[in-house]
Design a protein around this motif. Structure first.
Motif, PDB file in Angstrom:
ATOM      1  N   LEU A 164      -2.297   6.377   4.624  1.00 38.11           N
ATOM      2  CA  LEU A 164      -2.376   5.749   3.303  1.00 38.11           C
ATOM      3  C   LEU A 164      -3.724   5.969   2.626  1.00 38.11           C
ATOM      4  CD1 LEU A 164      -0.533   2.471   4.335  1.00 38.11           C
ATOM      5  CD2 LEU A 164       0.345   4.237   2.783  1.00 38.11           C
ATOM      6  N   LEU A 177       3.321  11.434  -3.544  1.00 39.86           N
ATOM      7  CA  LEU A 177       3.089  10.141  -2.908  1.00 39.86           C
ATOM      8  C   LEU A 177       4.291   9.700  -2.077  1.00 39.86           C
ATOM      9  CD1 LEU A 177       1.261   8.405  -5.868  1.00 39.86           C
ATOM     10  CD2 LEU A 177       0.280   8.873  -3.617  1.00 39.86           C
ATOM     11  N   ARG A 202       0.854  -1.188   0.000  1.00 43.58           N
ATOM     12  CA  ARG A 202       0.000   0.000   0.000  1.00 43.58           C
ATOM     13  C   ARG A 202       0.891   1.240   0.000  1.00 43.58           C
ATOM     14  NH1 ARG A 202      -5.201   1.547   2.196  1.00 43.58           N
ATOM     15  NH2 ARG A 202      -5.727   3.368   0.925  1.00 43.58           N
ATOM     16  N   GLY A 203       0.694   2.095  -0.939  1.00 44.43           N
ATOM     17  CA  GLY A 203       1.561   3.250  -1.119  1.00 44.43           C
ATOM     18  C   GLY A 203       2.608   2.989  -2.182  1.00 44.43           C
ATOM     19  N   THR A 260      -3.728   8.386  -0.388  1.00 41.82           N
ATOM     20  CA  THR A 260      -3.142   8.088  -1.704  1.00 41.82           C
ATOM     21  C   THR A 260      -4.210   8.082  -2.796  1.00 41.82           C
ATOM     22  OG1 THR A 260      -3.330   5.682  -1.406  1.00 41.82           O
ATOM     23  CG2 THR A 260      -1.283   6.728  -0.660  1.00 41.82           C
ATOM     24  N   ARG A 301       2.794   4.619  -5.879  1.00 40.79           N
ATOM     25  CA  ARG A 301       3.981   5.375  -6.312  1.00 40.79           C
ATOM     26  C   ARG A 301       4.523   4.829  -7.633  1.00 40.79           C
ATOM     27  NH1 ARG A 301       5.788   4.531  -1.116  1.00 40.79           N
ATOM     28  NH2 ARG A 301       7.623   3.393  -1.858  1.00 40.79           N
ATOM     29  N   THR A 313       4.203   8.958   2.042  1.00 38.81           N
ATOM     30  CA  THR A 313       4.521   7.635   2.593  1.00 38.81           C
ATOM     31  C   THR A 313       5.918   7.538   3.197  1.00 38.81           C
ATOM     32  OG1 THR A 313       5.199   6.901   0.383  1.00 38.81           O
ATOM     33  CG2 THR A 313       2.925   6.489   1.013  1.00 38.81           C
TER      34      THR A 313
END
Length: 432
Positions: free
Chosen positions: A321, A306, A231-232, A324, A236, A310
């Motif tokens: 998160l 992003l 996640r993240g 995002t 990205r 993060t």
């Protein structure tokens, strides 16, 4: 309804702040959450958590919900925190106790991950196809105008001969680099995170290989902590691919804005694709391409946004998160719009066939004249000085013919090789 509700009443301001615009964003993702819920329900039936009748009933209602989503008649209203709570509420309302079992062996953490990754897989394939459409158009324009010369510039100074064939196919080939990055992002997204639950797995004997195959993932993110750490990262990685496309589009839009100006006059578009001035009746402004340039320049900052969001988050899930989605989903829509309007507009582009009749471009041919002296036997440095002397004295008379034959040059555009290169970058028949 909130999946974490234990019976208390949350503070209204806290609730409004933490939910933010998630309901609106989840309307984009909700169909993918249903897809993942369907695979999860089948798996729960397979391992005996749901009996066959419960499994069939849940699958039937999920299919009905999917139809409602396609018909845009499945809103996520204010009482619901997100798409997950709305879907579970509807299953419970329609099926009673069976609906309450759908959340078994999963968490909102792996729910949102799998829905987002399914969504990104589709979007990345869509970007590949949109780029391919623009690529094919640019290659056709390169073929059509391959022999029409235009000035090449370095430092914004007249430099050497170029051509519309070179210019159009240059951007076409540059998009291949962007496709490589989009395909890499696809492969990052193509790993099933479902079953990682809150990020540490489950004591239920879930069959992650089953859900991986059911949802069409190439593989799974095996380590449950690694799955949650995706996640993240998947956002990205996708953003890097989108930013690369945006960089190519922005640069092309800048060229077009220059080339449309009266000082250049290299190309033009129908009046319907330009705008006027409120006080200057002669104006035909390239607003369309200026906005493509501006939007794409903003999009190039997305990976950094992003990354900052993060940066320094430890392993495990953190509410940071959630944000995002608010960065990535609008960016996807903006880039789609930029690609589509650029493609639509370039179908109507008009090129100036007589640019080099203007004597200001005579010096474009000085390098070719210098090279001709070298080919006749004069050392390069002496030829350079002789050509410089002719130019300084005003006695240079260009021969406005080009004799470039090497691969990728004016006389050898390698269009077929570029087409094959695009085919190999991410073949349409191969998802990822």
């Amino acid at each position: 309804m909130k999946l974490w509700d234990k019976g208390g009443t949350p503070d209204e301001h806290m609730d409004r702040f933490t939910v933010g615009n998630d309901r609106e964003l989840d309307q984009v993702l909700v169909g993918y959450d249903v897809m993942a819920s369907r695979a999860h329900a089948e798996m729960l039936g397979k391992i005996g958590i749901l009996d066959p009748g419960e499994t069939r009933a849940i699958l039937r209602e999920l299919d009905r919900i999917a139809e409602e989503i396609r018909a845009e008649s499945f809103p996520i209203e204010a009482p619901f925190e997100d798409m997950h709570s709305k879907i579970e509420y509807e299953l419970t309302r329609r099926l009673g106790e069976a609906g309450k079992k759908i959340h078994t062996a999963r968490s909102r953490n792996d729910q949102v991950l799998v829905a987002l990754q399914l969504f990104l897989k589709d979007e990345l394939v869509g970007f590949r196809d949109r780029i391919r459409t623009l690529f094919d158009l640019l290659m056709a324009l390169a073929e059509e105008h391959r022999d029409i010369l235009l000035p090449g510039y370095t430092h914004l100074q007249v430099a050497m001969p170029s051509s519309f064939g070179l210019w159009f196919s240059a951007y076409a080939e540059t998009f291949i680099d962007d496709v490589h990055l989009l395909r890499a992002a696809y492969r990052v997204a193509d790993q099933n995170p479902l079953g990682s639950a809150a990020g540490y797995g489950s004591s239920f004997p879930v069959d992650r290989a089953f859900t991986t195959a059911r949802m069409g993932f190439e593989t799974q993110k095996f380590n449950v902590v690694a799955a949650q750490m995706g996640r993240g990262k998947v956002e990205r990685t996708t953003a890097m691919g989108l930013a690369s496309v945006a960089g190519t589009l922005s640069r092309m839009a800048m060229d077009i804005c220059l080339f449309m100006s009266q000082n250049f006059g290299f190309l033009s578009f129908p009046d319907s694709l330009t705008t006027g001035s409120s006080i200057m009746p002669h104006k035909k402004n390239p607003d369309l391409f200026e906005l493509v340039r501006a939007k794409c320049n903003i999009l190039q900052g997305l990976p950094n946004q992003l990354a900052l969001l993060t940066t320094n988050l430890p392993s495990g899930y953190h509410r940071d998160l959630q944000l995002t989605k608010a960065l990535l989903l609008p960016a996807i829509e903006d880039l789609k719009a930029c690609l589509e309007i650029t493609t639509t507009s370039l179908r109507s582009v008009r090129v100036n066939r007589n640019i080099l009749d203007d004597p200001r471009y005579d010096y474009l041919f000085s390098v070719d004249a210098l090279n001709a002296l070298v080919q006749e036997g004069m050392p390069f440095r002496e030829a350079y000085k002789e050509m410089a002397s002719l130019i300084e004295s005003g006695n240079f008379r260009p021969e406005k013919k080009v004799k470039h034959t090497h691969q990728g040059s004016l006389g050898n555009l390698c269009l077929q090789e570029i087409r094959l290169k695009m085919e190999a970058a991410w073949p349409p028949a191969i998802p990822g």
